[in-house]
Design a protein around this motif. Structure first.
Motif, PDB file in Angstrom:
ATOM      1  N   HIS A   1     -12.273  -2.572  -3.520  1.00  0.00           N
ATOM      2  CA  HIS A   1     -11.650  -1.940  -2.356  1.00  0.00           C
ATOM      3  C   HIS A   1     -12.221  -2.590  -1.095  1.00  0.00           C
ATOM      4  N   PHE A   2     -11.341  -3.030  -0.191  1.00  0.00           N
ATOM      5  CA  PHE A   2     -11.773  -3.638   1.063  1.00  0.00           C
ATOM      6  C   PHE A   2     -11.222  -2.846   2.245  1.00  0.00           C
TER       7      PHE A   2
ATOM      8  N   GLY B   1      -0.969  -0.568   4.634  1.00  0.00           N
ATOM      9  CA  GLY B   1      -0.992  -0.862   6.062  1.00  0.00           C
ATOM     10  C   GLY B   1      -1.795  -2.116   6.340  1.00  0.00           C
ATOM     11  N   GLU B   2      -2.550  -2.091   7.440  1.00  0.00           N
ATOM     12  CA  GLU B   2      -3.382  -3.232   7.820  1.00  0.00           C
ATOM     13  C   GLU B   2      -4.864  -2.973   7.574  1.00  0.00           C
ATOM     14  N   ASP B   3      -5.169  -1.803   7.041  1.00  0.00           N
ATOM     15  CA  ASP B   3      -6.575  -1.403   6.952  1.00  0.00           C
ATOM     16  C   ASP B   3      -7.210  -1.599   5.584  1.00  0.00           C
ATOM     17  N   PHE B   4      -6.405  -1.592   4.519  1.00  0.00           N
ATOM     18  CA  PHE B   4      -6.988  -1.577   3.184  1.00  0.00           C
ATOM     19  C   PHE B   4      -6.345  -2.606   2.264  1.00  0.00           C
ATOM     20  N   LYS B   5      -7.196  -3.268   1.472  1.00  0.00           N
ATOM     21  CA  LYS B   5      -6.759  -4.202   0.439  1.00  0.00           C
ATOM     22  C   LYS B   5      -7.524  -3.848  -0.838  1.00  0.00           C
ATOM     23  N   ILE B   6      -6.810  -3.781  -1.946  1.00  0.00           N
ATOM     24  CA  ILE B   6      -7.424  -3.422  -3.220  1.00  0.00           C
ATOM     25  C   ILE B   6      -7.036  -4.466  -4.274  1.00  0.00           C
ATOM     26  N   TYR B   7      -7.986  -4.798  -5.130  1.00  0.00           N
ATOM     27  CA  TYR B   7      -7.753  -5.717  -6.244  1.00  0.00           C
ATOM     28  C   TYR B   7      -8.162  -5.027  -7.540  1.00  0.00           C
ATOM     29  N   CYS B   8      -7.489  -5.388  -8.619  1.00  0.00           N
ATOM     30  CA  CYS B   8      -7.975  -5.048  -9.952  1.00  0.00           C
ATOM     31  C   CYS B   8      -7.951  -6.335 -10.759  1.00  0.00           C
ATOM     32  N   LEU B   9      -9.128  -6.801 -11.159  1.00  0.00           N
ATOM     33  CA  LEU B   9      -9.292  -8.070 -11.862  1.00  0.00           C
ATOM     34  C   LEU B   9      -9.522  -7.776 -13.340  1.00  0.00           C
ATOM     35  N   PHE B  10      -8.634  -8.279 -14.177  1.00  0.00           N
ATOM     36  CA  PHE B  10      -8.562  -7.865 -15.576  1.00  0.00           C
ATOM     37  C   PHE B  10      -9.403  -8.727 -16.515  1.00  0.00           C
ATOM     38  N   CYS B  11      -9.965  -8.036 -17.520  1.00  0.00           N
ATOM     39  CA  CYS B  11     -10.612  -8.679 -18.664  1.00  0.00           C
ATOM     40  C   CYS B  11     -10.225  -7.888 -19.909  1.00  0.00           C
TER      41      CYS B  11
ATOM     42  N   GLU C   1     -11.424 -11.877   0.775  1.00  0.00           N
ATOM     43  CA  GLU C   1     -12.092 -10.842   1.572  1.00  0.00           C
ATOM     44  C   GLU C   1     -13.551 -10.639   1.160  1.00  0.00           C
ATOM     45  N   TRP C   2     -13.929 -11.162  -0.012  1.00  0.00           N
ATOM     46  CA  TRP C   2     -15.283 -10.914  -0.517  1.00  0.00           C
ATOM     47  C   TRP C   2     -16.354 -11.402   0.469  1.00  0.00           C
ATOM     48  N   ASP C   3     -16.200 -12.590   0.998  1.00  0.00           N
ATOM     49  CA  ASP C   3     -17.186 -13.145   1.928  1.00  0.00           C
ATOM     50  C   ASP C   3     -16.756 -13.031   3.390  1.00  0.00           C
ATOM     51  N   HIS C   4     -15.530 -12.568   3.643  1.00  0.00           N
ATOM     52  CA  HIS C   4     -15.031 -12.469   5.011  1.00  0.00           C
ATOM     53  C   HIS C   4     -15.776 -11.350   5.747  1.00  0.00           C
ATOM     54  N   LEU C   5     -16.294 -11.649   6.945  1.00  0.00           N
ATOM     55  CA  LEU C   5     -17.113 -10.690   7.675  1.00  0.00           C
ATOM     56  C   LEU C   5     -16.319  -9.508   8.216  1.00  0.00           C
ATOM     57  N   ASN C   6     -15.001  -9.584   8.206  1.00  0.00           N
ATOM     58  CA  ASN C   6     -14.186  -8.486   8.740  1.00  0.00           C
ATOM     59  C   ASN C   6     -13.789  -7.470   7.671  1.00  0.00           C
ATOM     60  N   TYR C   7     -14.363  -7.571   6.472  1.00  0.00           N
ATOM     61  CA  TYR C   7     -14.000  -6.643   5.400  1.00  0.00           C
ATOM     62  C   TYR C   7     -15.246  -6.039   4.759  1.00  0.00           C
TER      63      TYR C   7
ATOM     64  N   HIS D   1      -0.344   9.591   8.189  1.00  0.00           N
ATOM     65  CA  HIS D   1       0.520   8.821   9.077  1.00  0.00           C
ATOM     66  C   HIS D   1       1.253   7.784   8.229  1.00  0.00           C
ATOM     67  N   PRO D   2       2.456   7.368   8.610  1.00  0.00           N
ATOM     68  CA  PRO D   2       3.239   6.443   7.777  1.00  0.00           C
ATOM     69  C   PRO D   2       2.652   5.039   7.740  1.00  0.00           C
ATOM     70  N   GLU D   3       2.647   4.441   6.548  1.00  0.00           N
ATOM     71  CA  GLU D   3       2.173   3.072   6.363  1.00  0.00           C
ATOM     72  C   GLU D   3       2.963   2.427   5.225  1.00  0.00           C
ATOM     73  N   PRO D   4       3.224   1.121   5.300  1.00  0.00           N
ATOM     74  CA  PRO D   4       3.801   0.420   4.140  1.00  0.00           C
ATOM     75  C   PRO D   4       2.739   0.245   3.069  1.00  0.00           C
ATOM     76  N   LEU D   5       3.142   0.383   1.821  1.00  0.00           N
ATOM     77  CA  LEU D   5       2.254   0.247   0.677  1.00  0.00           C
ATOM     78  C   LEU D   5       2.877  -0.764  -0.282  1.00  0.00           C
ATOM     79  N   THR D   6       2.171  -1.870  -0.523  1.00  0.00           N
ATOM     80  CA  THR D   6       2.669  -2.921  -1.399  1.00  0.00           C
ATOM     81  C   THR D   6       1.734  -3.076  -2.585  1.00  0.00           C
ATOM     82  N   VAL D   7       2.298  -3.078  -3.790  1.00  0.00           N
ATOM     83  CA  VAL D   7       1.504  -3.332  -4.992  1.00  0.00           C
ATOM     84  C   VAL D   7       2.111  -4.528  -5.716  1.00  0.00           C
ATOM     85  N   SER D   8       1.246  -5.420  -6.194  1.00  0.00           N
ATOM     86  CA  SER D   8       1.712  -6.678  -6.785  1.00  0.00           C
ATOM     87  C   SER D   8       0.982  -6.954  -8.092  1.00  0.00           C
ATOM     88  N   TYR D   9       1.753  -7.335  -9.090  1.00  0.00           N
ATOM     89  CA  TYR D   9       1.212  -7.788 -10.366  1.00  0.00           C
ATOM     90  C   TYR D   9       1.384  -9.287 -10.425  1.00  0.00           C
ATOM     91  N   THR D  10       0.307 -10.008 -10.103  1.00  0.00           N
ATOM     92  CA  THR D  10       0.300 -11.457 -10.226  1.00  0.00           C
ATOM     93  C   THR D  10      -0.437 -11.753 -11.523  1.00  0.00           C
TER      94      THR D  10
END
Length: 355
Positions: free
Chosen positions: A274-275, A251-261, A147-153, A233-242
């Motif tokens: 936050h996107f 939902g379809e509106d927001f994407k969040i990353y946490c990049l660890f050091c 999403e960093w370079d994607h024009l829709n975010y 309003h109701p939305e699905p919320l998914t959190v992932s530890y990769t």
């Protein structure tokens, strides 16, 4: 540098607040804009590393340790493609070899010494470094941030810097029940854990929640600035530890990353991204790319105030947890199944190889 890595197959019940990282993964050590032709010193799990750009603009990463008197190379300067130590002017090339010594006598040869060189990649606005076995770096994929370079975010970024073990931060991110802390900064409410999946080095927790934001009108982004415009309003919320990073979708509106050091046993740095999606505006996608890029760049950082508020409140809690652990390390009374899975994954990764 001596090889201090040891196998830990006997540590299956190790205290999660004591275990190290698995170095055979890609970690984010800086933003691209932070690395120039001036040396930048960073720390990844107690290992000092110096980053710099050579004459071609390529990122180089070396142990931040001059082979002469072991002072930090990051105190020096970049000369061509090499880095010059501030103490005696020894130059170390991008491969870690001693390349020049200003006072070398005619009968003397350059010493056969080498500084450790790290695999490093510049991708999606960040510098990714592989601190483990170099031969394995090509076998492990970067998480990536498409999403960093994607024009829709629309992107916003803030830095997390807390005096706490990295396990406290990832548990905080996987725990959707601490919204009580954030009040005006929270993007969702009333989360309920529906499913929990564990697969190798990945955990996915599926919640059902109530979102405060809906990006469906041209003025929708203003909700990030004016909380009074928010409507639940109701939305699905998914959190992932990769492992070792975290992602979330609301939902379809927001994407969040946490990049660890992870810096060390009681110090963690991370980048929180936050996107906001613009997929709901098909007419916008028909406009010239230059204009869309202008919109994306103009709105960069629009959610930073929200992120900064969340981080400030979370860091206080994480540092309280760390201090409480150091004072009296007793297990917390945890009811969230996702956090039990997180601790198991951290231990499993540490058992494979650590240093």
């Amino acid at each position: 540098m001596p090889d201090t890595r040891v196998a830990t197959s006997t540590r299956s019940h190790a205290d999660v607040r004591q275990v190290g990282i698995n170095p055979n993964h890609w970690y984010v050590v800086a933003r691209s804009a932070e690395v120039t032709n001036q040396p930048l010193g960073v720390m990844l799990w107690q290992h000092p590393i110096v980053l710099y750009r050579d004459r071609a603009g390529t990122i180089q990463a070396l142990a931040d340790r001059c082979p002469h008197r072991y002072v930090k190379l990051s105190r020096g300067q970049v000369v061509g493609d090499a880095i010059e130590c501030a103490y005696h002017g020894w130059q170390v090339d991008a491969q870690g070899h001693c390349a020049a010594i200003p006072y070398l006598e005619a009968q003397q040869k350059l010493p056969n010494c080498r500084v450790r060189r790290y695999p490093v990649q510049e991708q999606d606005g960040f510098i990714w470094l592989f601190p483990g076995e170099p031969a394995r770096s090509s076998q492990v994929a970067l998480l990536g941030v498409p999403e960093w370079d994607h024009l829709n975010y629309i992107a916003s970024v803030t830095t997390i810097d807390c005096q706490a073990h990295f396990s406290f931060l990832i548990e905080n991110l996987m725990d959707m029940y601490h919204g009580h802390l954030h009040q005006n900064y929270q993007a969702w409410a009333d989360p309920k854990l529906q499913e929990l999946h564990e697969d190798g080095d990945r955990i996915d927790a599926y919640y059902q929640a109530q979102s405060y934001y809906r990006i469906d009108k041209i003025w929708s982004v203003s909700q990030l600035f004016f909380p009074a415009l928010r409507r639940l309003h109701p939305e699905p919320l998914t959190v992932s530890y990769t492992y070792p990073h975290w992602t979330s979708t609301l939902g379809e509106d927001f994407k969040i990353y946490c990049l660890f050091c992870p810096v060390g046993p009681t110090h963690t740095r991370a980048y929180l991204l936050h996107f906001t999606s613009l997929h709901a505006f098909p007419n916008l996608h028909k406009l010239p790319i230059a204009f869309r890029r202008f919109v994306k760049n103009s709105l960069f950082g629009s959610a930073k105030g929200l992120l900064d508020g969340l981080v400030r409140q979370d860091v206080e809690m994480l540092e309280d947890e760390q201090q409480a652990y150091l004072t009296q390390p007793e297990p917390p009374r945890e009811l969230n199944r996702a956090l039990v899975s997180v601790q198991r994954l951290i231990r499993t990764q540490a058992e494979q190889v650590y240093y």
